[in-house]
Structures are given as structure tokens and as C-alpha cells.
Design an enzyme around this catalytic site. Structure first.
Site, PDB file in Angstrom:
ATOM      1  N   ASP A   1       0.860  -1.174   0.000  1.00  0.00           N
ATOM      2  CA  ASP A   1       0.000   0.000   0.000  1.00  0.00           C
ATOM      3  C   ASP A   1       0.904   1.234   0.000  1.00  0.00           C
ATOM      4  OD1 ASP A   1      -2.410   1.496   0.313  1.00  0.00           O
ATOM      5  OD2 ASP A   1      -1.882   1.760   2.420  1.00  0.00           O
TER       6      ASP A   1
ATOM      7  N   THR B   1       0.027   4.808   1.267  1.00  0.00           N
ATOM      8  CA  THR B   1      -0.071   5.644   2.462  1.00  0.00           C
ATOM      9  C   THR B   1       0.160   4.821   3.733  1.00  0.00           C
ATOM     10  OG1 THR B   1      -1.674   7.057   1.344  1.00  0.00           O
ATOM     11  CG2 THR B   1      -1.528   7.251   3.739  1.00  0.00           C
TER      12      THR B   1
ATOM     13  N   ASP C   1      -1.522  -0.932   6.095  1.00  0.00           N
ATOM     14  CA  ASP C   1      -1.680  -0.429   7.464  1.00  0.00           C
ATOM     15  C   ASP C   1      -3.083   0.033   7.794  1.00  0.00           C
ATOM     16  OD1 ASP C   1      -1.726   1.939   5.938  1.00  0.00           O
ATOM     17  OD2 ASP C   1      -0.994   3.083   7.664  1.00  0.00           O
TER      18      ASP C   1
END
Length: 773
Positions: free
Chosen positions: A462, A464, A661
Site C-alpha cells: 500500500d 499511504t 496499514d
């Protein structure tokens, strides 16, 4: 015949014999005082009392309980699901139980108990051995003192304490293994030494029953009391060495437990009071003095600090903290004093979660263990058959005295075979490897993740919070009409109810400019797109182009060129619409973690394809991918898109790891062969993942990959040692070298080799503690 439990039944306490079921209470979860077998014979089954594993016979070892580290739990090195609250033997394999997260006193109890028995065994075995070996001395001086018949009685008397006290546990384990049909190492030892002992007793009492080839020139039967006691003593030596070595395999958990201080200084009515950490409650104000360990998780209320977090994150550089910064239990304060507020106590702290995760993972089973289990299931019966065949062949075709050779070689075959070396090969490496990972900031949920991580060929990341720091900040707001402050107030108000990092950035920016927020009505968060709501009667929409299209927003042409220019610089841009018409945009920047560049290069050099998946637009995604040196990326990804992308790769037989996250990453993390969560991310993401990186950066993935490679290599080495040992040892004990070299293997040498094989596997596993990640 005793019913052999099926695979499903072995996970049910009812599969145990009645007496075992009464003695051990089964719990689906272990808390204080639970024991399990380190070989995972019965899945996650645990016991309240110590003892032997009912399947493999190994001694149960103790599971970890935090924060009450005084609770004693024992488990089996080969069957981690066996958990008991006192020392004993594994009811499956018979091995001595070892503590899961022991204090030194607990370890010493088990070790010294066996050591004391060993001293007794040596005290009586050595004289028996000397008496027996004296027959090789010409004109044996002992026979001038007493006759050989009397010396035989002396050997018998000296053998009794060894058989019926020091080593009686081996016969108990052998008996239990036979009646439950969980054949194991102690089955072979019990049969081999038991036959030798009974033969000797019978030969001493009824010598006339035996043919001449069993007798010496004195007319007495050749007795094997010395073989019995020496074999049992050597096996006991192996158990003592294993007990000592097992304490080292759980050293990582012990070190983690030691991180938690026992007391803390709490501020009560303006005065400092020292209390036990167990008495700390949420909301308490705690004074942390220079050099002290932080007792619980919380945040700094007053003062600044430099915190050494290496024991949890694996990073050696201290971290500067200020008012509002989060601090974790077990980390060490530097040279300043500060006040903190307790937010997570007891089992809720990060340290407690790490200890529990490490403990659970060290007791889990790797898929490779299933192959070993299938082999081990047939191992003991095959060895018994080989022993019987050895006896028949030697008794029919061997040189004189045939029956003596047949008897000795058959016993040697039983004793040299070591299923424990096979059984210990995987669990020991997993236990040490998981601990090593925890010390390096890599938390592994189960052994399966270690094995699968070694086979990964595609890593999805991912953007961000994974590639970037996950701390976005507003760079600017562009308003097409009216003032920027007015537009900022509207979008900040609608973002009040959102927990997304971008929303947090907007709120923080609004507060820094002292913007007054209004109440929001009919708030809606659209996953992967943005947020909606009504502020002061106006409909406010903040998000990406997909949200704008969903809401039929007009006026895109007013900002399209400007937004594309921002995106091509790697910035994230959110459209702002008021009453379904574009009124501006907000530019948000999120710096890339410095560690991401080197980590991606290292992973690519290992042959892993790294692909970025992001919900951001194509322009921003392309700019970030180019900076990171990624040739492949996918933009505008909703959670379902990430999930489907992983499924497509898996259909192409790719082994996929996913690192993320956020809450929106949870489905993808769960679907991936190995889900990797940033420890700085959401609880949902961490729960969905199989590996958690405490530090929250990609260097942890490199560590996880290196660790998995080292652990799997170590397991294969252990299995190689075990297979080679048994493949060579059993035929040699059977006498295969005799026709060519005239060599035979004494049962005593066989016992020494058997004990060495298990110990060598453990010590090989311990080498993982020195691996550089």
C-alpha cells in the site's frame, strides 16, 4: 486394540484415555497455568497440569502468561499444544516438559530434578559397568574376592535404583505410549532396555533354561545389566542436556518478559507513590525517571524524553519524544524525567501483545511438520519390525553364538532409532526463529507465515502509511469562490467524524489556523472515495474523482489541469464540492519513508516483484512509483480491487505477500499468502495480518524475508540430520557392516548416539539466535 485417534479427534480432549482425561483439563485458550506439547500433536490443546504428551510421550512445556510472570506453565518441546502448570512428561511423546516463558527458578527446578536423578543413575551405573567390563581382564581380580554368581547378584542390586527410581519414568512413558498406541522414542527405549533387564534377571535366576551359547565358560548366563543401566543413564544424560538447551530456545520470550518493570512511581494527590505495575489503572499519572523502564503504554503529559525502543522495534537509535507523544511499556527512558498518562495496562500493552504473539507463534505448526508427522507415525512400528527381522536373520545365519548376536543387535536397533530428532527438527527452529524475529521488531503470528514467507515471489505494498510515513499534512487549499478559510471550515467540519489519515490532516491544519468547526449532519464515509455530509445546510463532498462522479458533481473543468499538475508531483489531491458543484481542492503531501527506498531495492535483488497498490489517482501513483523504482503499480484501488488483484495473482500460482496499514487493507491482508501489517497502523489490519512490523517500515519486510529463509534452512538441516542419522544408525545397529568390516554396534554406543541426535538438533536450532537480519 486401543482406538487410534483421528486427526479431528486429536483436537478433542475426549480423544484421550479416560485416566488422561481426568488428569488433564482441556482448554481452547491458555491463560495462567497451561501446558502444551512442543510437537503440536493435538493442535492447540492445553492442560492445567504438567505431564507427558499423550501422543508422542514428550514432557509438556509451559505457556507464557503476561503480566503475571510468576505463573508457571510447561509444555512439550515436540507438542506445543500440551500445556500444564507443573513439571512432568508430555503425554504424547513422553519428553520432559519445559517452561514456555520460565523464570530461572522454574527452569532450574526441571533441570535440577533431572540432574539429581542422573547423579543417582551414575552412582549405581558406573559400578555395574566396571563389574561387567572386568570380565575382559585376564585372571579377573574381582573373582578372587567373590564368585561370578555373587557379582551377578551385586549387579542386579545396583541396577534396581537405576531402573526403578532414576529412570523409571522412561518405562512409564513407554507403557503409556503402547496402551494409547502413540508409539514414540520411549516405546523403543522401554522395550529395548526392558527386554535386556528381564532377560538378565531370568538368566540369573534360571540359568539352566538357556542353551550353551548364552553361557560363559563359568556356566553362568551372559547378563546385560550393564547394558540396561548404561543405556538408561545415557538417555537420561540426553534428557538433562535437552532440558538445559530448551531454556535457551525460549530466551527471547524471557528477555521480553524481563523488559517489564515490577514497580512504577504514580502521582497520587500531588505526591509520588511507588506501586506494583499490576496496580496501575488507566488514567493514572506516572513519573518516569532517568534510566527507568516505562511501565505501561501511554502518552507524555509533561516534559520531553529520548526513549530507547530497540528492545521492541529492533532499531538502535533512540527516539525523541515530546508532550503528546506515545510511549510503550518496556522501553527505556534516557536522561530526563517526565510525566505520562497510562492508557493501556496489563495485557493491553504493546509489550504484552508481543509476548503473547511470540508465545502463540512458537507453539504453532508449520506445514512442513505435517510431512514429518506422517513419517513419524510409521517410524516406531517399522523400527520394531526391523528389530525383529534383525533377530531372526542373526539367529539363523549369524556366527556363533548366534542367539547372543541376535539379541544384542535387535536391542541396539531399538535403542539407536530416534523419532525425537525428527519431531524436534521443526518446533525448535520455529521457537528460536519467532523469538529472534520479535527481538528485531518482526512479530510473527504463526509458523505457517514463516514457511510461506520464504516462498514469496510477489510483494504488494500500500502507499499511504506503508511506503510513506502515513502522516499526511495539508500543503494548501484552493478555493474557486470565497475565502480559503471559509472552505477549510466546511471540509474540516465534515471530516470531524472520519478517522482516515487525510481527514486527520485536514482537521489538524484547520486547528493550526484557528478555524471554527460547525456541526455536521448525515455524515457518510464512502470507503476508498471520501466523505459526505451537511454543514450549515449545505452538502459538502470531499474526496477523489470517483466520489465526485458518484454524486454527479459538476465543474471538473475548472480545476482539472491544476489538479493533474499537483498529482504528477506525487501529491494527493481531494476535490471539494458544495451542493454538488466543484468549489476547489485541497493538496495533501505525505513524505516517503527514507527506509522504503533501500528496502525495495533489497527485496528486488532477492527476486521479489514489488507492486504498489493505492487508492490514489493514477498520476500520483505513477509519480510515487517512479521515485521508488517500481515498474508496476495499480491506482484507484478500492478494498475490493486489492482483494481481487491478489486473487488473480494467486490463480497464476504466484505466492503473494501484502503489506498495508489501514482498515481498507484488512481484506487484502487476510487473502494474501502472507499479510504484513505495519505496527503503526490500525488494529484491524494487524489482526488480519500474519506478520506485524513493530517499526512500521519496509525494512521489517526485508528482516522477515531473511528470517524466514534462515528458519526454513535450519529446519531442513535438522530434518537432514535426523533422516541421515536414522538412515545410517538403524542399519549399522542391525549389523550391516559386520560381513564387510566385522563391526557391530553396542547398545550402549547406540544409546549415546540416540541422545546425541536430539541434542544436536536443538543446538543447531539455537544457531538462529546469531543470524543477522
Amino acid at each position: 486394540m486401543t482406538h487410534l485417534p483421528t486427526k479431528e479427534e486429536k483436537h478433542d480432549c475426549c480423544s484421550l484415555p479416560k485416566e488422561e482425561h481426568q488428569h488433564h483439563k482441556h482448554h481452547s485458550e491458555y491463560k495462567g497455568g497451561k501446558y502444551y506439547c512442543p510437537m503440536n500433536c493435538e493442535g492447540n490443546k492445553v492442560y492445567d497440569q504438567p505431564g507427558n504428551c499423550p501422543v508422542c510421550g514428550m514432557e509438556l512445556v509451559q505457556a507464557v502468561n503476561y503480566p503475571d510472570v510468576t505463573v508457571k506453565e510447561y509444555t512439550c518441546p515436540m507438542h506445543p499444544e500440551i500445556i500444564k502448570d507443573a513439571p512432568g512428561d508430555c503425554p504424547i511423546c513422553g519428553m520432559e516438559l519445559v517452561p514456555v516463558a520460565p523464570t530461572d527458578s522454574i527452569e532450574n527446578t526441571t533441570y535440577h530434578h533431572l540432574l539429581n536423578k542422573l547423579k543417582i543413575a551414575l552412582l549405581f551405573s558406573i559400578p555395574v559397568f566396571i563389574i561387567a567390563m572386568s570380565e575382559m581382564i585376564p585372571n579377573n581380580p574381582l573373582y578372587e574376592v567373590m564368585s561370578i554368581k555373587v557379582w551377578n547378584w551385586v549387579q542386579f542390586a545396583l541396577t534396581l535404583p537405576v531402573v526403578f527410581y532414576a529412570c523409571w519414568m522412561f518405562f512409564e512413558r513407554a507403557y503409556k505410549s503402547i496402551i494409547t498406541w502413540n508409539l514414540n522414542m520411549f516405546t523403543l527405549i522401554g522395550i529395548g532396555t526392558g527386554v535386556a533387564f528381564l532377560f538378565s534377571v531370568f538368566g540369573m535366576l534360571f540359568p539352566d533354561v538357556f542353551p550353551a551359547e548364552f553361557k560363559s565358560h563359568h556356566g553362568t548366563v551372559h547378563l546385560y545389566f550393564e547394558a540396561t543401566v548404561v543405556v538408561l543413564t545415557l538417555v537420561l544424560i540426553g534428557q538433562v542436556l535437552e532440558a538445559k538447551a530448551h531454556s535457551n530456545t525460549s530466551s527471547a520470550i524471557k528477555e521480553l518478559l524481563k523488559l517489564a518493570p515490577t514497580v512504577a512511581t504514580v502521582i497520587v494527590d500531588g505526591k509520588e507513590k511507588v506501586i506494583s505495575i499490576d496496580a496501575i489503572k488507566k488514567g493514572d499519572t506516572i513519573r518516569v525517571k532517568p534510566g527507568e523502564k516505562i511501565p505501561v503504554d501511554g502518552k507524555i503529559m509533561e516534559g520531553t524524553a529520548t526513549i530507547d525502543e530497540s528492545m521492541i522495534s529492533g532499531e538502535p537509535i533512540p527516539v525523541d519524544k515530546k508532550k503528546g507523544s506515545a510511549v510503550s511499556a518496556g522501553t527505556i527512558n534516557g536522561t530526563t524525567s517526565f510525566l505520562m498518562q497510562a492508557e493501556k495496562v496489563g495485557n493491553e500493552t504493546l509489550l504484552a501483545q508481543i509476548v503473547k504473539m511470540v508465545s502463540d507463534a512458537s507453539r504453532s505448526r508449520a506445514p512442513i511438520q505435517n510431512v514429518v508427522d506422517k513419517i513419524s507415525k510409521y517410524f516406531v512400528p517399522i523400527v520394531v519390525i526391523i528389530s525383529a527381522i534383525t533377530f531372526v536373520i542373526w539367529s539363523q545365519f549369524g556366527p556363533e553364538p548366534r542367539l547372543v548376536y541376535a539379541f544384542v543387535n535387535a536391542v541396539a536397533v531399538l535403542i539407536i532409532a530416534c523419532p525425537c530428532a525428527l519431531g524436534l527438527a521443526t518446533p525448535m527452529s520455529i521457537m528460536v526463529g519467532v523469538g529472534k524475529g520479535a527481538q528485531s521488531g518482526v512479530l510473527i503470528k504463526n509458523a505457517e507465515a514463516i514457511e510461506k514467507m520464504n516462498a514469496i515471489d510477489v510483494l504488494l505494498v500500500d502507499k499511504t502509511g506503508t511506503l510513506t510515513k502515513g502522516k499526511p499534512s495539508v500543503e494548501k487549499i484552493i478555493a474557486l469562490q470565497g475565502s480559503e478559510v471559509e472552505l477549510l471550515s466546511k471540509i474540516a467540519s465534515v471530516n470531524q467524524n472520519s478517522e482516515h489519515p487525510l481527514a486527520t490532516a485536514v482537521i489538524k491544519y484547520a486547528k493550526s489556523r484557528n478555524v471554527i468547526l460547525s456541526k455536521v449532519k448525515d455524515f457518510e464515509s464512502v470507503t476508498g472515495k471520501g466523505v459526505l455530509g451537511y454543514v450549515d445546510g449545505e452538502k459538502i463532498s470531499v474526496g477523489n474523482k470517483k466520489l465526485m462522479e458518484q454524486e454527479a458533481v459538476t465543474g471538473f473543468s475548472l480545476v482539472t489541469n491544476e489538479i493533474i499538475a499537483e498529482q504528477k508531483q506525487g501529491k494527493t489531491v481531494s476535490y471539494i464540492a458544495v451542493n454538488n458543484r466543484i468549489m476547489g481542492y485541497v493538496t495533501i503531501v505525505d513524505a516517503i519513508k527514507n527506509s522504503s527506498f533501500g528496502a525495495i531495492k533489497e527485496l528486488q535483488s532477492q527476486g521479489i516483484e514489488v507492486i504498489m497498490l493505492t487508492g490514489d489517482n493514477d498520476n500520483t501513483a505513477k509519480a510515487v512509483a517512479q521515485r521508488m523504482g517500481l515498474s508496476n503499480y495499480k491506482a484507484n484501488c478500492l478494498p475490493q480491487d486489492k482483494l481481487n488483484y491478489i486473487k488473480d495473482l494467486q490463480r497464476k500460482k504466484k505466492k503473494v505477500a501484502m503489506a498495508g496499514d489501514g482498515i481498507n487493507d484488512a481484506p487484502a491482508l487476510a487473502q494474501a499468502d502472507v499479510g504484513i501489517a505495519m505496527g503503526t497502523g490500525s488494529d484491524v489490519a494487524i489482526e488480519s495480518a500474519k506478520i506485524t512490523l513493530v517499526k512500521g517500515d519496509l525494512k521489517g519486510i526485508v528482516k522477515a524475508k531473511n528470517l524466514s529463509f534462515a528458519v526454513m534452512k535450519n529446519i531442513k538441516e535438522n530434518l537432514f540430520f535426523a533422516f541421515i542419522y536414522n538412515s545410517i544408525g538403524v542399519p549399522v545397529a542391525a549389523g550391516i557392516l559386520y560381513p564387510f568390516f566385522g563391526m557391530l554396534l553396542s547398545p550402549m554406543i547406540a544409546a549415546l548416539a540416540m541422545s546425541f541426535s536430539s541434542v544436536s538438533v536443538i543446538f543447531n536450532a539455537l544457531r538462529l539466535r546469531t543470524v543477522e537480519l
